[in-house]
Design an enzyme around this catalytic site. Structure first.
Site, PDB file in Angstrom:
ATOM      1  N   ARG A 182      -9.511 -56.327 -62.718  1.00 42.49           N
ATOM      2  CA  ARG A 182     -10.221 -55.309 -61.932  1.00 42.49           C
ATOM      3  C   ARG A 182     -11.689 -55.649 -61.801  1.00 42.49           C
ATOM      4  O   ARG A 182     -12.230 -56.383 -62.628  1.00 42.49           O
ATOM      5  CB  ARG A 182     -10.163 -53.972 -62.692  1.00 42.49           C
ATOM      6  CG  ARG A 182      -9.130 -53.031 -62.163  1.00 42.49           C
ATOM      7  CD  ARG A 182      -9.076 -51.743 -62.899  1.00 42.49           C
ATOM      8  NE  ARG A 182     -10.333 -51.265 -63.439  1.00 42.49           N
ATOM      9  CZ  ARG A 182     -10.421 -50.434 -64.468  1.00 42.49           C
ATOM     10  NH1 ARG A 182      -9.318 -50.035 -65.067  1.00 42.49           N
ATOM     11  NH2 ARG A 182     -11.589 -50.012 -64.907  1.00 42.49           N
ATOM     12  N   ASP A 239      -5.069 -55.794 -75.958  1.00 46.73           N
ATOM     13  CA  ASP A 239      -6.251 -54.962 -76.181  1.00 46.73           C
ATOM     14  C   ASP A 239      -7.258 -55.829 -76.944  1.00 46.73           C
ATOM     15  O   ASP A 239      -6.973 -56.256 -78.071  1.00 46.73           O
ATOM     16  CB  ASP A 239      -5.824 -53.739 -77.015  1.00 46.73           C
ATOM     17  CG  ASP A 239      -6.993 -52.846 -77.397  1.00 46.73           C
ATOM     18  OD1 ASP A 239      -8.151 -53.247 -77.186  1.00 46.73           O
ATOM     19  OD2 ASP A 239      -6.733 -51.754 -77.926  1.00 46.73           O
ATOM     20  N   ASN A 295     -15.394 -60.317 -70.656  1.00 42.34           N
ATOM     21  CA  ASN A 295     -15.790 -59.378 -69.603  1.00 42.34           C
ATOM     22  C   ASN A 295     -15.327 -57.949 -69.868  1.00 42.34           C
ATOM     23  O   ASN A 295     -15.955 -56.999 -69.415  1.00 42.34           O
ATOM     24  CB  ASN A 295     -15.213 -59.873 -68.271  1.00 42.34           C
ATOM     25  CG  ASN A 295     -15.257 -58.824 -67.188  1.00 42.34           C
ATOM     26  OD1 ASN A 295     -16.324 -58.514 -66.652  1.00 42.34           O
ATOM     27  ND2 ASN A 295     -14.100 -58.237 -66.865  1.00 42.34           N
ATOM     28  N   TYR A 323     -23.515 -47.439 -75.125  1.00 44.83           N
ATOM     29  CA  TYR A 323     -23.201 -48.562 -74.237  1.00 44.83           C
ATOM     30  C   TYR A 323     -24.327 -49.608 -74.294  1.00 44.83           C
ATOM     31  O   TYR A 323     -24.075 -50.803 -74.450  1.00 44.83           O
ATOM     32  CB  TYR A 323     -23.026 -48.048 -72.805  1.00 44.83           C
ATOM     33  CG  TYR A 323     -22.756 -49.119 -71.768  1.00 44.83           C
ATOM     34  CD1 TYR A 323     -21.491 -49.690 -71.653  1.00 44.83           C
ATOM     35  CD2 TYR A 323     -23.755 -49.567 -70.901  1.00 44.83           C
ATOM     36  CE1 TYR A 323     -21.230 -50.668 -70.694  1.00 44.83           C
ATOM     37  CE2 TYR A 323     -23.508 -50.536 -69.951  1.00 44.83           C
ATOM     38  CZ  TYR A 323     -22.240 -51.086 -69.840  1.00 44.83           C
ATOM     39  OH  TYR A 323     -21.988 -52.065 -68.899  1.00 44.83           O
ATOM     40  N   ILE A 325     -23.476 -52.942 -60.221  1.00 44.36           N
ATOM     41  CA  ILE A 325     -22.463 -53.647 -59.427  1.00 44.36           C
ATOM     42  C   ILE A 325     -21.407 -52.654 -58.945  1.00 44.36           C
ATOM     43  O   ILE A 325     -20.941 -51.798 -59.720  1.00 44.36           O
ATOM     44  CB  ILE A 325     -21.781 -54.764 -60.271  1.00 44.36           C
ATOM     45  CG1 ILE A 325     -22.829 -55.657 -60.960  1.00 44.36           C
ATOM     46  CG2 ILE A 325     -20.831 -55.584 -59.403  1.00 44.36           C
ATOM     47  CD1 ILE A 325     -23.772 -56.412 -60.055  1.00 44.36           C
TER      48      ILE A 325
END
Ligand code: NAD
Length: 245
Positions: free
Chosen positions: A13, A61, A88, A153, A186
């Site tokens: 994705r 995972d 990624n 994050y 993005i």
């Protein structure tokens, strides 16, 4: 024809998908990792296989060590090696720092940071024995400049930069390069956390006056994986339209 193999985590994705397509077009064998995005992974597999690209899918995972070990084992057996690892896979979450729960914190650390640790450690055991390898870690501008309401994050993405720099020093003598890409904003599913007003503000604050595309990041990854970047290691490249300079 490049006789090299790349493993892209979260490769079905968004940015990962663009990288899977770009590496396949460059002639790499591509192992596309996915966890929950099974439909997208199957669709991408069909699309690339129909073009006769050598691609395979692997469900794992990245925050599970055993699944990561099985994935890298499969990669080496199926393709005969592992030349490039792209870390990624990642999640984001928009939350006030004071509202972050233990579960939010652990999930963020486990997927974004521990996932990168597991994949790199297991891949490096193989790469060090081969005396060659290349790892590209996907960080974020928020790991450089910090994002309000995305503290956990931002911590993981800053941690990825630390890991990139330290590991580059440790494994450089084994002929292994480690670099990081810190994308700006993005246009992927990850932006669903933002409303259209937030997005407009981000675009207005970007000197190049647009959102980035997954291809902007894929092009950078192709460069870092290639021999054209042979003397580059431990670096952070930030395709961000000038948002963070
Ligand atoms: P995305 O949500 O489309 O992609 C994330 C991918 O990671 C998905 O394929 C998802 O299935 C996978 N993933 C999540 N948890 C996983 C797990 N436990 N195991 C395996 N795979 C897992 O978003 P994206 O924008 O394509 O993000 C890709 C990377 O780029 C992420 O690391 C993200 O933090 C980073 N990034 C994105 C942006 C942006 O603006 N979109 C900016 C900077 C950095």
């Amino acid at each position: 024809m490049i006789n090299k193999t790349v493993l892209i985590t979260g490769g079905a994705r968004g940015i990962g998908k663009a990288m899977s397509e770009a590496f396949a077009k460059e002639g790499y064998n591509v192992l596309i990792n996915f966890n929950k995005s099974e439909d997208e992974a199957n669709e991408l597999y069909t699309k690339l296989s129909e073009k006769n690209f050598y691609v395979k899918l692997f469900k794992a995972d990245v925050s599970n060590r055993v699944e990561v070990e099985n994935m890298i084992d499969y990669c080496v057996k199926e393709f005969g090696g592992l030349d490039v690892l792209v870390n990624n896979a990642g999640i984001s979450q928009d939350k006030l720092f004071t509202d972050i729960t233990d579960e939010d914190w652990d999930r963020m650390m486990n997927i974004n940071l521990k996932g990168c640790f597991y994949c790199s450690q297991v891949a490096l055991k193989y790469m060090i024995s081969e005396k060659k390898g290349n790892i590209i870690n996907i960080s974020s501008i928020w790991g450089i400049s910090g994002a309000s309401c995305e503290v956990h994050y931002s911590i993981t993405k800053a941690g990825i930069i630390g890991m990139t720099k330290a590991l580059a020093k440790e494994v450089g003598p084994s002929n292994i390069r480690i670099n990081s890409i810190a994308p700006g904003v993005i246009n992927t599913d990850m932006l669903s956390e933002y409303n259209s007003e937030d997005i407009n503000v981000l675009v207005e604050e970007t000197p190049l006056m647009r959102l980035g595309t997954p291809d902007d990041i894929a092009n950078c990854a192709i460069f870092l994986a290639s021999d054209k970047s042979n003397f580059i290691t431990g670096q952070v490249i930030s395709p961000n339209g000038g948002f963070v300079i």
